[in-house]
Design a protein around this motif. Sequence first.
Motif, mmCIF file in Angstrom:
data_model
loop_
_atom_site.group_PDB
_atom_site.id
_atom_site.type_symbol
_atom_site.label_atom_id
_atom_site.label_comp_id
_atom_site.label_asym_id
_atom_site.label_seq_id
_atom_site.Cartn_x
_atom_site.Cartn_y
_atom_site.Cartn_z
ATOM 1 N N THR A 1 41.990 42.469 39.017
ATOM 2 C CA THR A 1 41.017 43.050 40.026
ATOM 3 C C THR A 1 40.354 42.150 40.832
ATOM 4 O O THR A 1 40.080 40.782 40.355
ATOM 5 N N PHE A 2 40.437 42.248 42.268
ATOM 6 C CA PHE A 2 40.007 41.089 43.545
ATOM 7 C C PHE A 2 39.133 41.922 44.293
ATOM 8 O O PHE A 2 39.885 42.572 45.313
ATOM 9 N N GLU A 3 38.137 41.575 44.519
ATOM 10 C CA GLU A 3 37.305 42.146 45.820
ATOM 11 C C GLU A 3 37.504 40.959 46.819
ATOM 12 O O GLU A 3 36.875 39.968 46.796
ATOM 13 N N ASN A 4 37.998 41.526 47.829
ATOM 14 C CA ASN A 4 38.393 40.563 49.043
ATOM 15 C C ASN A 4 37.046 40.287 49.849
ATOM 16 O O ASN A 4 37.401 39.180 50.671
ATOM 17 N N ASP A 5 36.103 41.011 49.843
ATOM 18 C CA ASP A 5 35.057 40.668 50.488
ATOM 19 C C ASP A 5 34.182 39.818 49.657
ATOM 20 O O ASP A 5 33.202 40.006 49.144
ATOM 21 N N TYR A 6 34.146 38.558 50.377
ATOM 22 C CA TYR A 6 33.429 37.485 49.512
ATOM 23 C C TYR A 6 32.202 37.337 49.984
ATOM 24 O O TYR A 6 31.507 36.823 49.331
ATOM 25 N N THR A 7 31.628 37.827 50.712
ATOM 26 C CA THR A 7 30.152 38.012 51.141
ATOM 27 C C THR A 7 29.438 38.763 49.707
ATOM 28 O O THR A 7 27.884 38.607 49.850
ATOM 29 N N GLN A 8 30.045 39.748 48.939
ATOM 30 C CA GLN A 8 29.490 40.307 47.965
ATOM 31 C C GLN A 8 29.717 39.518 46.613
ATOM 32 O O GLN A 8 29.181 39.794 45.593
ATOM 33 N N TRP A 9 30.443 38.500 46.660
ATOM 34 C CA TRP A 9 30.680 37.552 45.509
ATOM 35 C C TRP A 9 29.421 36.979 44.713
ATOM 36 O O TRP A 9 29.112 37.175 43.551
ATOM 37 N N ASP B 1 57.739 37.677 38.661
ATOM 38 C CA ASP B 1 58.344 37.926 36.887
ATOM 39 C C ASP B 1 56.993 38.937 36.375
ATOM 40 O O ASP B 1 57.811 39.550 35.386
ATOM 41 N N TYR B 2 55.860 38.767 36.573
ATOM 42 C CA TYR B 2 55.266 39.639 36.205
ATOM 43 C C TYR B 2 54.725 40.646 37.154
ATOM 44 O O TYR B 2 54.455 40.459 38.226
ATOM 45 N N ASN B 3 54.610 41.874 36.599
ATOM 46 C CA ASN B 3 54.612 43.234 37.569
ATOM 47 C C ASN B 3 52.973 43.393 37.517
ATOM 48 O O ASN B 3 52.448 44.075 36.472
ATOM 49 N N LEU B 4 52.120 42.761 38.602
ATOM 50 C CA LEU B 4 50.809 43.117 38.597
ATOM 51 C C LEU B 4 50.419 43.875 39.577
ATOM 52 O O LEU B 4 50.996 43.592 40.940
ATOM 53 N N SER B 5 49.379 44.579 39.713
ATOM 54 C CA SER B 5 48.974 45.362 40.684
ATOM 55 C C SER B 5 47.519 44.969 41.114
ATOM 56 O O SER B 5 46.728 44.860 40.025
ATOM 57 N N VAL B 6 47.089 44.639 42.358
ATOM 58 C CA VAL B 6 45.854 44.227 42.587
ATOM 59 C C VAL B 6 45.059 45.237 43.135
ATOM 60 O O VAL B 6 45.459 46.250 44.158
ATOM 61 N N LEU B 7 44.058 45.530 42.434
ATOM 62 C CA LEU B 7 42.938 46.544 42.962
ATOM 63 C C LEU B 7 41.643 45.683 43.498
ATOM 64 O O LEU B 7 41.319 44.839 42.884
ATOM 65 N N ASN B 8 40.776 46.527 44.151
ATOM 66 C CA ASN B 8 39.707 45.892 44.621
ATOM 67 C C ASN B 8 38.277 46.371 43.617
ATOM 68 O O ASN B 8 37.066 46.371 44.253
ATOM 69 N N TYR B 9 38.466 46.729 42.739
ATOM 70 C CA TYR B 9 37.476 47.309 41.739
ATOM 71 C C TYR B 9 38.003 47.150 40.429
ATOM 72 O O TYR B 9 39.208 47.209 40.180
ATOM 73 N N GLU B 10 37.099 47.363 39.654
ATOM 74 C CA GLU B 10 37.455 47.551 38.035
ATOM 75 C C GLU B 10 37.926 48.880 37.528
ATOM 76 O O GLU B 10 36.920 49.618 37.298
ATOM 77 N N LEU C 1 38.932 37.417 37.512
ATOM 78 C CA LEU C 1 40.070 37.194 37.708
ATOM 79 C C LEU C 1 41.061 36.211 37.064
ATOM 80 O O LEU C 1 42.456 36.733 36.699
ATOM 81 N N LEU C 2 40.856 35.372 36.457
ATOM 82 C CA LEU C 2 41.265 34.473 35.576
ATOM 83 C C LEU C 2 41.484 35.093 34.272
ATOM 84 O O LEU C 2 42.699 34.983 33.693
ATOM 85 N N HIS C 3 40.655 36.050 33.702
ATOM 86 C CA HIS C 3 40.814 36.728 32.573
ATOM 87 C C HIS C 3 41.771 37.856 32.549
ATOM 88 O O HIS C 3 42.654 38.024 31.819
ATOM 89 N N ASP C 4 41.878 38.382 34.133
ATOM 90 C CA ASP C 4 43.207 39.102 34.277
ATOM 91 C C ASP C 4 44.577 38.519 34.256
ATOM 92 O O ASP C 4 45.463 39.009 33.850
ATOM 93 N N PHE C 5 44.607 37.155 34.577
ATOM 94 C CA PHE C 5 45.773 36.645 34.607
ATOM 95 C C PHE C 5 46.280 36.314 33.239
ATOM 96 O O PHE C 5 47.301 36.140 32.740
ATOM 97 N N ILE C 6 45.116 35.971 32.296
ATOM 98 C CA ILE C 6 45.196 35.520 30.996
ATOM 99 C C ILE C 6 46.030 36.732 30.265
ATOM 100 O O ILE C 6 46.772 36.584 29.338
ATOM 101 N N HIS C 7 45.230 37.928 30.437
ATOM 102 C CA HIS C 7 45.878 39.188 29.878
ATOM 103 C C HIS C 7 47.065 39.401 30.313
ATOM 104 O O HIS C 7 47.998 39.950 29.476
#
Length: 321
Positions: A172-180, A145-154, A194-200
């Motif tokens: 914004t989702f960085e999929n390399d969890y070793t960097q988290w 329902d929501y058109n969201l694009s996933v990027l690995n950077y801000e 990530l939650l902040h982006d979902f709220i927006h």
Amino acid sequence: MQTENRQDFVRKNLSTHKSAKDKFKPTFCGKEFYIEHQNDFTIIQKNIHNLSQKNCVIIWTIALCCLRRKHDWFAGLRKNARTCHIQNKNNPLDLSMHALFKDLNISWPQKLDRLITFDSFISNITIKAIPESALSGLFHFYTDDYNLSVLNYEPKPFEILNYQLSNQRILTFENDYTQWPEKKYGERDVLSFLLHDFIHAEHFFSDPIKRDGQLSFYFFIEKILCHKILDHLLLNTQFLKQFSYLISDMNSHVLHLIKTLKAIIDEQNESGDCWLKICQLGTSDELTAALGRINSISFSDTDTNVILANFQSKASTKVGV
């Protein structure tokens, strides 16, 4: 016996006190959380490696939220399940959340069916300390329902503006969890951002009238930028910061957005020529006059109606801009 009861009482109250203070905030998970759960992250990745990018982000979000409170994440079932506009009915995500949680040693509530489908899980479950707007944005991302694009950077503000002009929002989702453990977006950690982006996304898409107003405002901004009216102001660091926030991270009523634009221009001690040029971009004398009176004592309800009539029309037609 009395000592044991007293200790249980203390533990219970400490737990209650902790829960009361557990609220969504910029630093939602500390560095130690992302270090401690690296092995869990490996388990999650093994379980979802064959899923689409969208579904991977969804599972990661849910798993991270529940790992925060492995033994008391469950906040109950929604009174009214989110069931509208599910477009995945013919292709549901075939993943056992019970099996995943078992691998992660996340407690499973007794009242929750172990065989629950993923569709039912994401439609019905609430998670402690996670805002309803974030869970709603997550659900509507799953249902397309929501058109969201996933990027690995801000993305930068002007890049966000271009996405929004296409009726999209960003995750914004960085999929390399070793960097988290070291990853920060301003004050926000990976899950918080990530939650902040979902709220927006929820704020942007959930109200079609408000969204159309915002989209019309973005088209208006695009027109202002094309005419290079603000080029000299964008060289000012303070103005650039305020303007960037306005075009990229501000979900608001279109009238408030226009008022804010006028206010940050006025802060630069402009003579008025800049705003006059902006007003002249309106498609009618009536709209030009209404924009010219905004933020002044002469601004009237009639002016409000004129602006809204132009900016809250279907944004795809670019009416009024």
